[in-house]
Write an enzyme that holds these catalytic residues in place. Structure first.
Site, PDB file in Angstrom:
ATOM      1  N   SER A  28       0.831  -1.220   0.000  1.00  0.00           N
ATOM      2  CA  SER A  28       0.000   0.000   0.000  1.00  0.00           C
ATOM      3  C   SER A  28       0.855   1.255   0.000  1.00  0.00           C
ATOM      4  CB  SER A  28      -0.861   0.072   1.261  1.00  0.00           C
ATOM      5  OG  SER A  28      -1.668  -1.041   1.379  1.00  0.00           O
ATOM      6  N   HIS A  59      -9.884  -0.998  -8.445  1.00  0.00           N
ATOM      7  CA  HIS A  59      -8.719  -1.711  -7.909  1.00  0.00           C
ATOM      8  C   HIS A  59      -7.655  -1.808  -9.006  1.00  0.00           C
ATOM      9  CE1 HIS A  59      -6.895  -5.073  -5.503  1.00  0.00           C
ATOM     10  NE2 HIS A  59      -6.378  -5.328  -6.679  1.00  0.00           N
ATOM     11  N   HIS A  81      -5.205  -9.369  -1.414  1.00  0.00           N
ATOM     12  CA  HIS A  81      -5.271  -9.564   0.040  1.00  0.00           C
ATOM     13  C   HIS A  81      -6.306 -10.634   0.380  1.00  0.00           C
ATOM     14  CE1 HIS A  81      -3.706  -5.378  -0.241  1.00  0.00           C
ATOM     15  NE2 HIS A  81      -2.979  -5.751   0.795  1.00  0.00           N
ATOM     16  N   TYR A  83      -8.214 -10.580   2.941  1.00  0.00           N
ATOM     17  CA  TYR A  83      -9.458  -9.955   3.433  1.00  0.00           C
ATOM     18  C   TYR A  83     -10.391  -9.530   2.296  1.00  0.00           C
ATOM     19  CZ  TYR A  83      -7.064  -5.470   2.531  1.00  0.00           C
ATOM     20  OH  TYR A  83      -6.391  -4.431   1.947  1.00  0.00           O
ATOM     21  N   GLU A  84      -9.855  -9.468   1.068  1.00  0.00           N
ATOM     22  CA  GLU A  84     -10.730  -9.117  -0.057  1.00  0.00           C
ATOM     23  C   GLU A  84     -11.632 -10.291  -0.435  1.00  0.00           C
ATOM     24  OE1 GLU A  84      -8.678  -6.393  -3.144  1.00  0.00           O
ATOM     25  OE2 GLU A  84      -7.041  -7.434  -2.151  1.00  0.00           O
ATOM     26  N   ALA A 111       2.835  -1.905   4.268  1.00  0.00           N
ATOM     27  CA  ALA A 111       2.608  -0.904   5.311  1.00  0.00           C
ATOM     28  C   ALA A 111       2.146  -1.678   6.535  1.00  0.00           C
ATOM     29  CB  ALA A 111       1.545   0.085   4.867  1.00  0.00           C
ATOM     30  N   MET A 209      -1.703  -6.881   7.270  1.00  0.00           N
ATOM     31  CA  MET A 209      -2.717  -7.798   6.723  1.00  0.00           C
ATOM     32  C   MET A 209      -2.250  -8.489   5.447  1.00  0.00           C
ATOM     33  SD  MET A 209      -5.967  -5.247   7.165  1.00  0.00           S
ATOM     34  CE  MET A 209      -6.105  -4.144   8.576  1.00  0.00           C
ATOM     35  N   SER A 210      -0.953  -8.613   5.256  1.00  0.00           N
ATOM     36  CA  SER A 210      -0.468  -9.201   4.003  1.00  0.00           C
ATOM     37  C   SER A 210       0.808 -10.002   4.258  1.00  0.00           C
ATOM     38  CB  SER A 210      -0.204  -8.084   2.984  1.00  0.00           C
ATOM     39  OG  SER A 210       0.864  -7.269   3.396  1.00  0.00           O
ATOM     40  N   ASN A 233       1.819   3.694  10.958  1.00  0.00           N
ATOM     41  CA  ASN A 233       1.038   4.215  12.098  1.00  0.00           C
ATOM     42  C   ASN A 233       1.441   3.400  13.312  1.00  0.00           C
ATOM     43  OD1 ASN A 233      -0.578   2.054  10.455  1.00  0.00           O
ATOM     44  ND2 ASN A 233      -1.323   1.867  12.564  1.00  0.00           N
ATOM     45  N   HIS A 245      -7.061   4.465   7.317  1.00  0.00           N
ATOM     46  CA  HIS A 245      -6.338   4.134   6.094  1.00  0.00           C
ATOM     47  C   HIS A 245      -5.662   5.388   5.526  1.00  0.00           C
ATOM     48  CE1 HIS A 245      -5.221   1.834   2.634  1.00  0.00           C
ATOM     49  NE2 HIS A 245      -5.886   2.619   1.812  1.00  0.00           N
TER      50      HIS A 245
HETATM   51  N1  HPA Z   1      -2.787  -3.033  11.650  1.00  0.00           N
HETATM   52  C1  HPA Z   1      -2.941  -3.899  10.637  1.00  0.00           C
HETATM   53  N2  HPA Z   1      -2.581  -3.640   9.390  1.00  0.00           N
HETATM   54  C2  HPA Z   1      -2.041  -2.441   9.131  1.00  0.00           C
HETATM   55  C3  HPA Z   1      -1.844  -1.476  10.139  1.00  0.00           C
HETATM   56  C4  HPA Z   1      -2.246  -1.796  11.466  1.00  0.00           C
HETATM   57  O1  HPA Z   1      -2.106  -0.994  12.414  1.00  0.00           O
HETATM   58  N3  HPA Z   1      -1.278  -0.397   9.542  1.00  0.00           N
HETATM   59  C5  HPA Z   1      -1.136  -0.706   8.218  1.00  0.00           C
HETATM   60  N4  HPA Z   1      -1.595  -1.940   7.971  1.00  0.00           N
END
Ligand code: HPA
Length: 270
Positions: A28, A59, A81, A83-84, A111, A209-210, A233, A245
């Site tokens: 991302s 996408h 992903h 989750y998709e 990320a 998440m990847s 973050n 996001h």
């Molecule tokens: N948690 C999960 N996935 C993420 C995060 C997070 O804080 N930041 C970017 N992808």
């Protein structure tokens, strides 16, 4: 002919004798790196036989193949992903195709939220190892022996030599670099504060998440892996603010230059 072979042949026939030797999965906000690839051949995922069909409107996803720092690279601008809603087999299909194309080294990027309180948003982290918390594994099911062994070793899932190379490179560039353990969650929710506390106790430094599925399949295929997370973050509950996001994308854009510089310098030495 099987699906991997069909996708491979389709890609090969688009390349003028180029033989990619390094794969890049761009996470991302990190897809810009592919814009630096010279003499690029660009192939939208939807054209490639058996690549997962994108269901989400807008996408973007394409392969960019070409020269970068003296290497022939095949970059994924956008990934699939879990989750998709894609099955794990689809999430990891591109890695199978990379291997079939002769790629033996893979750089995965993402990320991630920082769990280690010494980290700060904008830090880059060399992934030392991962913890799979996705609740499944892409290798569940019959094991075609030609793809890899039934019970793959994961004791050096992220190549020690590539990790050292990445650290040396950061030092040479004068970039601060973190090292740590990446926890893969399924998403799409961010974690609760209690989950983040638990993941810290379990030894996690960052969460996302990847990456975990692709790295498992790369190891199954015998590829050497380097993983780099952009701490976009702090994970939930570490700071007294909600996650978004937008923050993730803002931070990856802020560190874009450092990210591009380190990956290019690593490629030069691979
Ligand atoms: N948690 C999960 N996935 C993420 C995060 C997070 O804080 N930041 C970017 N992808």
């Amino acid at each position: 002919m099987n699906q991997i072979e069909e996708a491979k042949q389709f890609i090969q026939q688009k390349l003028n004798k180029q033989e990619p030797n390094i794969g890049l999965i761009l996470g991302s906000g990190l897809g810009v790196l592919a814009d630096y690839i010279e003499e690029p051949t660009t192939i939208p995922y939807e054209q490639i036989p058996h690549f997962p069909k994108s269901t989400v409107a807008g996408h973007e996803g394409q392969l960019v193949i070409g020269e970068l720092e003296g290497q022939t690279v095949l970059a994924m601008q956008g990934r699939f992903h879990y989750y998709e809603g894609y099955p794990m087999e689809a999430v990891t299909f591109p890695v199978r195709v990379m291997h079939a194309l002769g790629i033996e080294q893979l750089i995965v990027t993402n990320a991630a939220g920082g769990i280690n309180e010494n980290f700060e948003p904008g830090d880059l982290m060399i992934i030392q190892d991962h913890i799979n918390m996705m609740g499944t594994n892409p290798l569940i099911g019959p094991n075609p022996d030609e793809l890899g062994t039934r019970f793959p070793d994961m004791s050096q899932a992220y190549s020690k030599s590539l990790r050292n190379l990445a650290e040396e490179t950061a030092n040479e560039l004068g970039q601060t670099i973190r090292k740590g353990v990446y926890v893969g969650n399924s998403g799409p929710t961010y974690e609760t504060s209690s989950e983040v506390k638990m993941l810290r106790i379990l030894g996690g430094d960052a969460v996302g998440m990847s990456t975990v599925p692709e790295v498992i399949v790369a190891n199954h295929s015998g590829m050497k892996v380097l993983g780099i997370s952009c701490i976009s973050n702090m994970a939930a509950g570490i700071l007294d603010q909600p996650l978004s996001h937008e923050e993730v994308i803002e931070t990856t854009e802020r560190v874009r230059e450092d990210f591009i510089q380190i990956v290019r310098s690593i490629l030069k030495k691979m």
